[in-house]
Write an enzyme that holds these catalytic residues in place. Sequence first.
Site, short mmCIF file in Angstrom:
data_model
loop_
_atom_site.label_atom_id
_atom_site.label_comp_id
_atom_site.label_asym_id
_atom_site.label_seq_id
_atom_site.Cartn_x
_atom_site.Cartn_y
_atom_site.Cartn_z
N GLU A 1 -11.63 -4.96 -5.73
CA GLU A 1 -12.15 -3.60 -5.54
C GLU A 1 -11.38 -2.56 -6.34
O GLU A 1 -11.86 -1.44 -6.53
CB GLU A 1 -12.11 -3.24 -4.05
CG GLU A 1 -13.13 -3.96 -3.18
CD GLU A 1 -12.78 -5.43 -2.95
OE1 GLU A 1 -13.71 -6.25 -2.92
OE2 GLU A 1 -11.58 -5.74 -2.82
N ASN A 2 -10.18 -2.90 -6.78
CA ASN A 2 -9.36 -1.93 -7.51
C ASN A 2 -9.93 -1.54 -8.87
O ASN A 2 -9.52 -0.53 -9.46
CB ASN A 2 -7.94 -2.45 -7.70
CG ASN A 2 -7.11 -2.41 -6.43
OD1 ASN A 2 -6.15 -3.17 -6.28
ND2 ASN A 2 -7.46 -1.54 -5.49
N SER B 1 -8.33 -5.19 4.14
CA SER B 1 -8.75 -4.86 2.78
C SER B 1 -9.14 -6.08 1.96
O SER B 1 -8.74 -6.25 0.81
CB SER B 1 -7.65 -4.07 2.06
OG SER B 1 -7.40 -2.85 2.72
N ASP C 1 0.83 -1.20 0.00
CA ASP C 1 0.00 0.00 0.00
C ASP C 1 0.87 1.25 0.00
O ASP C 1 1.93 1.29 0.64
CB ASP C 1 -0.90 -0.01 1.24
CG ASP C 1 -2.00 1.02 1.17
OD1 ASP C 1 -2.31 1.49 0.05
OD2 ASP C 1 -2.56 1.36 2.23
N GLY C 2 0.42 2.28 -0.71
CA GLY C 2 1.06 3.58 -0.62
C GLY C 2 1.72 4.09 -1.89
O GLY C 2 2.36 5.15 -1.87
N GLU D 1 0.62 -13.74 12.15
CA GLU D 1 1.15 -12.57 12.85
C GLU D 1 1.10 -11.36 11.91
O GLU D 1 1.47 -11.46 10.74
CB GLU D 1 2.60 -12.82 13.29
CG GLU D 1 2.76 -13.96 14.29
CD GLU D 1 2.08 -13.67 15.61
OE1 GLU D 1 2.10 -12.50 16.05
OE2 GLU D 1 1.53 -14.62 16.20
N SER E 1 -6.68 -5.95 -6.37
CA SER E 1 -7.84 -6.51 -5.69
C SER E 1 -9.08 -6.41 -6.56
O SER E 1 -9.13 -5.64 -7.54
CB SER E 1 -8.09 -5.78 -4.36
OG SER E 1 -8.69 -4.51 -4.60
#
Length: 252
Positions: free
Chosen positions: A79-80, A208, A32-33, A219, A77
């Site tokens: 959703e993208n 997400s 992300d980013g 983890e 994704s």
Amino acid sequence: MSIKIPFLSKQVKETELEDWDNIPSHIAIIMDGNGRWAQKRGLPRIAGHREGVSTVNRIVKTAVNANVKVLTLYTFSTENWKRPKSEVDFILKLPKEFLHVYLPGLIENNVRVQTIGDFNAVPKHTQDAIEYAMEKTKDNDGLVLNFALNYGSRYEIIHAVKQIVQKTKASELDVEQLDESYFEKHLFTNGLSDPDLLIRTGGEYRLSNFMLWQLAYTEFWFTEKLWPEFDEDTFHQALMEYQQRKRRYGGI
């Protein structure tokens, strides 16, 4: 001890990790980013996505050197598709560009390429590039580089349920035989172990719609660094924190 890989620009040092025997077997990353990285520099969002490709190469190298078995990257994704078409088109060209440049190094270093998700919905040029890479690396038994492409966990679960319902209707399955193991065989990740460590870059603290079933005992490790800023040192920080945790799986 560290394993030196010829195509690495920087070797991992033995002192950077406490225990080379306690490396997560399967690492999943929400990358992300990219867009924010570009915007901070006054660049178009696609510049961040292109820079993110270089980060993928860097982190694959680091994972190989650390003897990680599976690296799953949340590439695109379900959703993208809601993003602007120009950005979607650009993102879906990046797997082809990445493999065009880096596939020889992946082959040389025994990496096997595979994908999870609704693969048939992505552009044919993307399918062709990944299928070619999968064919070229199918006999490799080193790191599995797993691209989650047009992937959404809710879709994956519904897809699995539909398959099982069809088998039940066809009398191929007694519903009493249904258990977790049988269900998992119908997920896109069939044949892969669940992730031991999830890394999310970009300062967000959510999943997400990523591997919701598979992350039950994983983890989690979050970093403020944007994906293009994510480097070997940050990757090692995640590994070292993982090594300090005790995984109880519901026990004491």
